[in-house]
Design a protein around this motif. Sequence first.
Motif, PDB file in Angstrom:
ATOM      1  N   MET B   1       0.766  -1.081   0.050  1.00 53.38           N
ATOM      2  CA  MET B   1      -0.032  -0.063  -0.095  1.00 53.38           C
ATOM      3  C   MET B   1       0.653   1.363  -0.006  1.00 53.38           C
ATOM      4  O   MET B   1       1.941   1.380   0.679  1.00 53.38           O
ATOM      5  CB  MET B   1      -0.899   0.024   1.222  1.00 53.38           C
ATOM      6  N   ILE B   2       0.291   2.264  -0.424  1.00 51.70           N
ATOM      7  CA  ILE B   2       1.051   3.595  -0.739  1.00 51.70           C
ATOM      8  C   ILE B   2       0.478   4.464   0.107  1.00 51.70           C
ATOM      9  O   ILE B   2      -0.820   4.763  -0.011  1.00 51.70           O
ATOM     10  CB  ILE B   2       1.132   4.155  -2.433  1.00 51.70           C
ATOM     11  N   ARG B   3       1.293   4.857   1.101  1.00 49.11           N
ATOM     12  CA  ARG B   3       0.732   5.739   2.192  1.00 49.11           C
ATOM     13  C   ARG B   3       0.515   7.408   1.584  1.00 49.11           C
ATOM     14  O   ARG B   3       1.596   7.834   1.444  1.00 49.11           O
ATOM     15  CB  ARG B   3       1.697   5.787   3.396  1.00 49.11           C
ATOM     16  N   VAL B   4      -0.581   7.918   1.857  1.00 53.44           N
ATOM     17  CA  VAL B   4      -0.740   8.981   1.213  1.00 53.44           C
ATOM     18  C   VAL B   4      -1.330  10.164   2.567  1.00 53.44           C
ATOM     19  O   VAL B   4      -2.230   9.669   3.327  1.00 53.44           O
ATOM     20  CB  VAL B   4      -1.980   9.226   0.520  1.00 53.44           C
ATOM     21  N   ALA B  38       2.215  14.107   7.500  1.00 48.47           N
ATOM     22  CA  ALA B  38       3.011  14.125   6.125  1.00 48.47           C
ATOM     23  C   ALA B  38       4.087  13.265   6.376  1.00 48.47           C
ATOM     24  O   ALA B  38       4.906  12.651   5.342  1.00 48.47           O
ATOM     25  CB  ALA B  38       3.360  15.618   5.888  1.00 48.47           C
ATOM     26  N   GLU B  39       4.637  13.248   7.630  1.00 50.65           N
ATOM     27  CA  GLU B  39       5.977  12.418   7.835  1.00 50.65           C
ATOM     28  C   GLU B  39       5.764  10.985   7.617  1.00 50.65           C
ATOM     29  O   GLU B  39       6.691  10.373   6.828  1.00 50.65           O
ATOM     30  CB  GLU B  39       6.428  12.843   9.538  1.00 50.65           C
ATOM     31  N   GLU B  40       4.663  10.549   7.933  1.00 45.60           N
ATOM     32  CA  GLU B  40       4.530   8.998   7.601  1.00 45.60           C
ATOM     33  C   GLU B  40       4.227   8.847   6.038  1.00 45.60           C
ATOM     34  O   GLU B  40       4.425   7.655   5.602  1.00 45.60           O
ATOM     35  CB  GLU B  40       3.265   8.644   8.480  1.00 45.60           C
ATOM     36  N   ALA B  41       3.910   9.839   5.354  1.00 44.10           N
ATOM     37  CA  ALA B  41       3.398   9.432   3.897  1.00 44.10           C
ATOM     38  C   ALA B  41       4.680   9.534   2.896  1.00 44.10           C
ATOM     39  O   ALA B  41       5.536  10.122   3.233  1.00 44.10           O
ATOM     40  CB  ALA B  41       2.355  10.679   3.392  1.00 44.10           C
ATOM     41  N   GLU B  42       4.220   8.558   1.849  1.00 48.25           N
ATOM     42  CA  GLU B  42       5.055   8.688   0.639  1.00 48.25           C
ATOM     43  C   GLU B  42       4.581  10.003  -0.488  1.00 48.25           C
ATOM     44  O   GLU B  42       5.107  10.388  -1.317  1.00 48.25           O
ATOM     45  CB  GLU B  42       5.220   7.319  -0.021  1.00 48.25           C
ATOM     46  N   VAL B  43       3.344   9.979  -0.293  1.00 47.85           N
ATOM     47  CA  VAL B  43       2.699  10.989  -1.048  1.00 47.85           C
ATOM     48  C   VAL B  43       1.820  11.955  -0.271  1.00 47.85           C
ATOM     49  O   VAL B  43       1.086  11.622   0.517  1.00 47.85           O
ATOM     50  CB  VAL B  43       1.637   9.748  -2.162  1.00 47.85           C
ATOM     51  N   LEU B  44       1.745  13.138  -0.939  1.00 45.10           N
ATOM     52  CA  LEU B  44       0.931  14.403  -0.367  1.00 45.10           C
ATOM     53  C   LEU B  44       0.035  14.503  -1.721  1.00 45.10           C
ATOM     54  O   LEU B  44       0.428  14.900  -2.502  1.00 45.10           O
ATOM     55  CB  LEU B  44       1.845  15.378  -0.121  1.00 45.10           C
ATOM     56  N   SER B  45      -1.355  14.612  -0.967  1.00 47.38           N
ATOM     57  CA  SER B  45      -2.451  14.751  -1.997  1.00 47.38           C
ATOM     58  C   SER B  45      -2.644  16.543  -1.603  1.00 47.38           C
ATOM     59  O   SER B  45      -3.088  16.859  -0.517  1.00 47.38           O
ATOM     60  CB  SER B  45      -3.435  14.279  -1.704  1.00 47.38           C
ATOM     61  N   ILE B  46      -2.229  17.343  -2.591  1.00 50.22           N
ATOM     62  CA  ILE B  46      -2.048  18.854  -2.108  1.00 50.22           C
ATOM     63  C   ILE B  46      -3.117  19.714  -2.510  1.00 50.22           C
ATOM     64  O   ILE B  46      -3.344  19.817  -3.946  1.00 50.22           O
ATOM     65  CB  ILE B  46      -0.665  19.484  -2.539  1.00 50.22           C
ATOM     66  N   HIS B  66       6.294  12.124  -3.284  1.00 47.77           N
ATOM     67  CA  HIS B  66       5.618  12.206  -4.498  1.00 47.77           C
ATOM     68  C   HIS B  66       4.193  13.057  -4.358  1.00 47.77           C
ATOM     69  O   HIS B  66       3.761  13.177  -3.154  1.00 47.77           O
ATOM     70  CB  HIS B  66       5.133  10.731  -4.822  1.00 47.77           C
ATOM     71  N   VAL B  67       3.773  13.813  -5.323  1.00 52.24           N
ATOM     72  CA  VAL B  67       2.599  14.688  -5.290  1.00 52.24           C
ATOM     73  C   VAL B  67       1.570  14.375  -5.963  1.00 52.24           C
ATOM     74  O   VAL B  67       1.621  14.191  -7.301  1.00 52.24           O
ATOM     75  CB  VAL B  67       3.276  16.005  -5.372  1.00 52.24           C
ATOM     76  N   LEU B  68       0.341  14.546  -5.501  1.00 53.21           N
ATOM     77  CA  LEU B  68      -0.837  14.509  -6.309  1.00 53.21           C
ATOM     78  C   LEU B  68      -1.301  15.933  -6.059  1.00 53.21           C
ATOM     79  O   LEU B  68      -1.551  16.330  -4.816  1.00 53.21           O
ATOM     80  CB  LEU B  68      -2.034  13.552  -5.962  1.00 53.21           C
ATOM     81  N   ALA B  69      -1.428  16.811  -7.158  1.00 46.83           N
ATOM     82  CA  ALA B  69      -1.567  18.337  -7.105  1.00 46.83           C
ATOM     83  C   ALA B  69      -2.996  18.504  -7.750  1.00 46.83           C
ATOM     84  O   ALA B  69      -3.102  18.333  -8.652  1.00 46.83           O
ATOM     85  CB  ALA B  69      -0.533  19.059  -7.938  1.00 46.83           C
ATOM     86  N   ASP B  70      -3.537  19.326  -7.007  1.00 46.27           N
ATOM     87  CA  ASP B  70      -5.202  19.881  -7.284  1.00 46.27           C
ATOM     88  C   ASP B  70      -4.659  20.704  -8.677  1.00 46.27           C
ATOM     89  O   ASP B  70      -3.449  21.250  -8.809  1.00 46.27           O
ATOM     90  CB  ASP B  70      -5.741  20.754  -6.198  1.00 46.27           C
ATOM     91  N   ILE B 254       4.604   5.929  -9.612  1.00 44.42           N
ATOM     92  CA  ILE B 254       5.317   5.686  -8.549  1.00 44.42           C
ATOM     93  C   ILE B 254       6.184   4.293  -8.536  1.00 44.42           C
ATOM     94  O   ILE B 254       7.303   4.641  -8.311  1.00 44.42           O
ATOM     95  CB  ILE B 254       4.430   5.808  -7.294  1.00 44.42           C
ATOM     96  N   ALA B 255       5.517   3.244  -9.091  1.00 51.08           N
ATOM     97  CA  ALA B 255       6.187   2.157  -9.251  1.00 51.08           C
ATOM     98  C   ALA B 255       7.063   2.275 -10.338  1.00 51.08           C
ATOM     99  O   ALA B 255       8.289   1.511 -10.131  1.00 51.08           O
ATOM    100  CB  ALA B 255       4.933   1.276  -9.633  1.00 51.08           C
TER     101      ALA B 255
END
Lengths: 330, 296
Positions: B1-4, B38-46, B66-70, B254-255
Motif C-alpha cells: 500500500m502507498i501511504r498518502v 506528512a511525515e508518515e506519507a510517501e505521497v502528499l495530496s495537495i 511524491h505529489v498529487l496536486a489539485d 510511483i512504481a
Amino acid sequence: MDRIGIVLVGAGFIADAHSGAIDADPRATLIGIVDADPARAAAFARKQGGIRYAPDLDTALRWPGVDAVILCTPNDTHAPLGLAVATAGKHLLVEKPLATTLADAHRLADAFEAADRVLVAAHTHRFYDYGRAVKQTISSGAIGRPVLVRLAILGGWIWPDWSAWVGDPERSGGHALHNGVHLLDLATWWLGGEPTGVYARGRKQTAAELRIYDYLEMVVSYADGATAVCEMSRAHRPGSLAQRELLVAGTAGIVEQGWDGESSLVFGEAGTTTVPAAGGNGFAAQLGAWLDAIGGAAPAMPVADAVRAVALGVAVEESIATGKPVAVTA
Amino acid sequence: MIRVALVGNAGIGSQDHQNSMYRPAFERHPRFELVDTAEEAEVLSIAVPLAERGTAVADAIRAGKHVLADKPLAATLAEATEIERLAAAHGVVVVPAHHQRFGAALRSAIAAVRAGRVGLPWNVQCDFVVAGGDPAPTGELVNFGLYPVDVLRALLGLEVHRVHATGTPDLVTLLLDHEHGVTSTVVCGRVPALRDVPPGGLAVHRYRISGSHGVLAVDARKPALQVRTTDTFGPVWTGPGTVDVLLDVLAAGIAAGRAALGPHDAVQAQRVIEAAQRSMAVGQPVAIGQPVETGE
Ligand SMILES: NC(=O)c1ccc[n+]([C@@H]2O[C@H](COP(=O)([O-])OP(=O)(O)OC[C@H]3O[C@@H](n4cnc5c(N)ncnc54)[C@H](O)[C@@H]3O)[C@@H](O)[C@H]2O)c1
C-alpha cells in the motif's frame, strides 16, 4: 389581385428551388427565364411549360408583366445585374451574397432605396425551420440574453472541377462571401447584436492548389460581449458527410441541436446515412416574405443586414489573409 | 500500500476538491491508504489555495514526497516550470489533477486518433461548458481552461504555438494554432444552473476531431445511461471515475519512477492559459515561445 410577374435570371443549380417556390405561391407567376447560355435558358423554359426565355437581362426587363426579378447567377454578376434591375424599377430577390465587395453592396442598397423598390438578399437559412425555431426560442426569452452561438455547417464535397466559378475568388468573392455569409448572417440575426470584430482562420484542405478556403473558422465578436463561432466546411471526409450542429448559450439556458437533431439514421450496406425529417420549404418561405415586403410589409431580411453580411464576409477574408482580428463597421 | 497524507482542503474560491474528489478516491483505491501526517506519507495530496500551491508542491518535492496536486498545478508558469525542474532533480512523481483526459470516451478517442483512425488530424472543435455551481473568482479560464487544453494535447500530441482568446473570462473562446498547421477552437466556461445538470456539472463536453480521412465525434459525457423520472431527466455516468483513473496513473508512476501525466503537461497547459490571458488583454493573437529546456 394580379400576380406578381417574376423573371428568373440564371438557370443553374439553385434555379429550381426558386421556380418551385414560385409555382407553389398563388401570389406569383414566373414570366420567363434568362441565362447567358441560350441552350440552358431554352431547356429551362421548356421544362416550365414554355415560358419566355432570353440570353440577357435587358431583353427580359422589357417583357410585359414583369414586376420583379430573382437573380441566381454567379456572385460577381449580382452588382451589375442588380443595378440594371433597379434602373428598370423592378423589385429584386438576389441570391447571397448581395455583392462581392462592400462598395457594391452599398451601391445596390442605395439604388433600390432611390428607386423605391424592394431589395432582399437570399439568406435562406433564416427561413429554414431550424433557423426560425432558434430565433423564436431566443426571442421568447427562454434562455435569457444570448452570449454565445456555435454554428457548424460541414460538408465533404468540393465543387465539380477546376473551372467552377465558385472556386475562383474573383467570381465568388471567396468562400467567406460565398457560403460563409449564410452563417455570419444567421448567427448575427439570432444574437441580435452589433458585430464589432472578426477573427478567422481558413484552410485549403482538399487540395493545396485551391484558390478558396474549403474550411473556414469564423469568430465574430459583438458590442455586448457575445461571441459567434461559425464553421463552414466543404473539406471534410468522408465526401458524403453533411452535418449541421448548433449551440446557443444564454444567461438563463442553452439551445442545442446535434448533427442528428433532425434526422433518422439508416444503417445500410454502404454505411450509416441520415434521413432528414420532412419539413417546411425554406425557399417558399423566403419567397413569401419577399412578396410580403413588396406588398408593404417590413422585410424579414432587411437590406442593411445583407450589407452587414457582406462586411462580415470581407472581414473574414481579410482576417485570414493577415492572421489578425479585423474591426467591423457595416 | 502507498501511504498518502492529505494536505489542505481549499482551492480557487469555495472549492474543496480534497474532500469532494481526492479523499474518497484514495479511500476506495486498492493501492493507497490514508495516513494522518506528512511525515508518515510517501505521497502528499495537495489542495491548498492556488496562491500557496506552487510553494507547497515545491516543499513536498524537496522533502522527497511524491505529489498529487489539485489543478492548476501552480498559479504561474514560472512556478510550474520550477516544479518540473525540481521533480526531475529529486526523482519524485508529481501528477497534476488533469483528470478529464481520463474520461472513458476520451481515452479511447485519444487512442483512436493516435492510431490514425481519422488520418492526420487537421482541426479539433471542443466545448467544455459547466452549468451552475460557484463561479471561480479567478474566472473560469484559469479555473478549468486547462482541462480541454490538456485533452487537446493528449489527442494531438502537438504543442500550441499561437493563441487567440475572445469572449469573457467566464465563457471564453480559445483559438489555438498547433504544430503542423493544425487548428483548434475551444469554448470553455460556465453557464447558469440548468435543470438536471448537477451544480458544477458538465452541460456540454465534446470534441470533434477532423482528419484527412475521417471525423471523430466524441461526447465526453459518455458512457452514460439516460435516466428519466417524473421529476428528472439526465445522464448517469457508467464509466470508471476519472479521478480513480488519475490515481491508477499516480500509482503506476510511483512504481515505474515516471507517470503518464506529469508537471510538463501542467507547464504546457499553463503556457496556453497565460497566453490566452494576454490575448484577452491585448485583443490580438499571442505567440508562445519554444518550451523552456528543463534538462528532463
Ligand atoms: N441560398 C442558397 O442556399 C444558395 C445555394 C446555392 C447557390 N446560391 C447562390 O445562387 C447563385 C447561383 O448559384 P448556382 O449554384 O445556381 O450557380 P450555377 O453556376 O449552377 O448557375 C449559374 C447560372 O447563371 C448563368 N449565368 C452566368 N452569368 C450570367 C449572366 N451574366 N446573365 C445570365 N445568366 C448568367 C450561368 O450560365 C448558369 O446557368 C449564386 O449567387 C450562389 O451564391 C444560393
